[in-house]
Design an enzyme around this catalytic site. Structure first.
Site, PDB file in Angstrom:
ATOM      1  CE  LYS A   1     -14.582  37.737  72.245  1.00 37.83           C
ATOM      2  NZ  LYS A   1     -15.689  38.500  71.648  1.00 37.83           N
TER       3      LYS A   1
HETATM    4  N1  PMP Z   1     -21.138  37.646  68.988  1.00 40.60           N
HETATM    5  C1  PMP Z   1     -19.959  38.261  68.802  1.00 40.60           C
HETATM    6  C2  PMP Z   1     -19.475  38.459  67.418  1.00 40.60           C
HETATM    7  C3  PMP Z   1     -19.201  38.678  69.906  1.00 40.60           C
HETATM    8  O1  PMP Z   1     -18.028  39.271  69.728  1.00 40.60           O
HETATM    9  C4  PMP Z   1     -19.726  38.484  71.212  1.00 40.60           C
HETATM   10  C5  PMP Z   1     -18.958  38.990  72.397  1.00 40.60           C
HETATM   11  N2  PMP Z   1     -18.060  38.039  72.880  1.00 40.60           N
HETATM   12  C6  PMP Z   1     -20.955  37.832  71.344  1.00 40.60           C
HETATM   13  C7  PMP Z   1     -21.634  37.432  70.212  1.00 40.60           C
HETATM   14  C8  PMP Z   1     -21.512  37.528  72.701  1.00 40.60           C
HETATM   15  O2  PMP Z   1     -20.747  36.537  73.328  1.00 40.60           O
HETATM   16  P1  PMP Z   1     -20.639  36.457  74.920  1.00 40.60           P
HETATM   17  O3  PMP Z   1     -22.023  36.382  75.417  1.00 40.60           O
HETATM   18  O4  PMP Z   1     -19.858  35.231  75.181  1.00 40.60           O
HETATM   19  O5  PMP Z   1     -19.948  37.693  75.355  1.00 40.60           O
END
Ligand code: PMP
Length: 305
Positions: A154
C-alpha cells in the site's frame, strides 16, 4: 468526543496533528499506509480491531521496499493502535489509518538518507461504498505491473492509479471501478479485491495479477474453506468471465463484503445479492464483530473489562 492522532511519538488531538509542507512524503508519495477497522459490538460493548498484526506485517513489507528503518516493531504499532482507539473512545465502527512516511523535511527524489516515522489517526467510519449492492464499470486505467510500482504494497504514491479509476467510475455513474492487469486480465477494484462465482466455484484473481493482497481476501478464502467447505480458486480471470458470473462481490477492510449487482451495464445474476455471497457476508460479519469464538484470535479487544 475529541478525535486523537499519534504523531512524532505522541498522542495529540487530531486537530493539532500537523506536519511541515517540506515533508518529503507529501511531495513524492514516499510513504506506505494501512487501513484497519475497529468493529463495534453493541451487545458486548466492545470494539474489536480486526487482524491488526497482519496489517502491520504488510506495512513492514512495504516499508522495506521504500528502504525505511522504522523506529517501531510490529508489536509496538499494535499497542499504539489499541491505545489510540481506546483514547478516542468510539462506540461505533471506526477506521484506523497508520502511515509510515519519509518524515525528513527535505526535497529531492530518493528513498535513501531520509528519516522515517509513523503517524496514525482514527475516525468513526461506517460503510465505505455507501450502497447495498455496487454497480461497477471496467476502468480504462490499468493496475501497474510489479516492476512499475509493486501493487501488493500500500504505497501512497501508487494510489493515484486507484484514484484515477475511482473518479472515472464515479463520473461514469458507477459505484466502483474494476481494474485490469497490464495484460488485460481482471485485477481488482480501486480499493477492494474481487471474487466471482461461476458454476458454483468461487474464483478470485491470483496474487500475480497486480493485486493488493487483501486481508479481507485472505479472510474470505479461509472462511469459505473452514465454514462452507469450498476451496476458492485463485487464478488469472478473463474480462469476459465478469459478464458470465452468477455472483460477484468485492472485499476490503473498508468495503467489507459488498455484492456487485451490475458490471458494464450487464446484470450479475439477477442483480441481487447471490446465495453464496449472502452466506459469506453473514459468516464474515459475525467473525469481525467478535461473535464467533473460533476466530477471536483475529479480534483485538480495545476496552478493558
Ligand atoms: N485492493 C486495494 C487496491 C486496496 O487498497 C485494498 C484496501 N486495503 C484492498 C484491495 C483490500 O485489502 P484489505 O482487505 O486488506 O483491506
Amino acid at each position: 468526543m475529541p478525535e486523537y492522532a499519534y504523531l512524532k511519538k505522541q498522542f495529540v488531538p487530531l486537530a493539532e496533528a500537523k506536519i511541515s509542507i517540506m515533508t518529503h512524503s507529501l511531495h513524492y508519495g514516499t510513504a506506505v499506509f494501512e487501513g484497519i477497522r475497529g468493529n463495534w459490538n453493541a451487545e458486548k460493548k466492545q470494539m474489536y480491531i480486526f487482524r491488526l498484526k497482519e496489517h502491520y506485517t504488510r506495512l513492514f513489507h512495504g516499508a522495506r521496499v521504500l528502504k525505511m528503518n522504522l523506529p517501531y516493531s510490529n508489536e509496538d504499532l499494535c499497542n499504539i493502535t489499541v491505545e489510540l482507539m481506546r483514547k478516542s473512545g468510539f462506540k461505533e465502527d471506526a477506521y484506523i489509518r497508520p502511515v509510515a512516511y519519509k518524515s525528513s523535511e527535505a526535497l529531492g527524489l530518493r528513498l535513501h538518507g531520509l528519516e522515517d516515522d509513523v503517524f496514525m489517526l482514527t475516525i468513526p467510519w461506517g460503510r465505505y461504498l455507501d450502497v447495498d449492492v455496487a454497480r461497477c464499470g471496467v476502468s480504462s486505467w490499468i493496475r501497474p505491473s510489479d516492476n512499475v510500482i509493486p501493487p501488493r504494497f500500500k504505497i501512497n504514491g501508487l494510489y493515484i492509479n486507484n484514484s484515477l479509476a475511482k473518479t472515472e467510475a464515479h463520473d461514469n455513474g458507477f459505484d466502483e471501478a474494476i481494474m485490469l492487469t497490464p495484460d488485460g486480465h481482471v485485477s481488482e477494484g480501486s480499493g477492494e479485491n474481487i471474487f466471482l462465482v461461476i458454476d458454483g466455484q468461487i474464483i478470485t484473481p491470483s496474487v500475480d495479477q497486480s493485486i493488493l493482497i487483501g486481508i479481507t481476501r485472505d479472510t474470505v478464502i479461509k472462511l469459505a474453506k473452514n465454514e462452507l467447505g469450498i476451496e476458492v480458486v485463485e487464478r488469472a480471470v478473463d474480462r469476459g468471465e465478469l459478464y458470465m458470473a452468477e455472483e460477484c462481490f468485492l472485499t476490503g477492510t473498508a468495503a467489507h463484503i459488498t455484492p456487485v449487482s451490475e458490471i458494464d451495464h450487464r446484470l450479475v445474476g439477477n442483480g441481487k445479492i447471490g446465495p453464496l455471497t449472502q452466506k459469506l457476508q453473514k459468516i464474515y460479519f459475525d467473525v469481525i464483530k467478535g461473535n464467533n469464538p473460533k476466530y477471536l484470535d483475529w479480534c483485538w479487544p480495545v476496552y478493558k473489562k
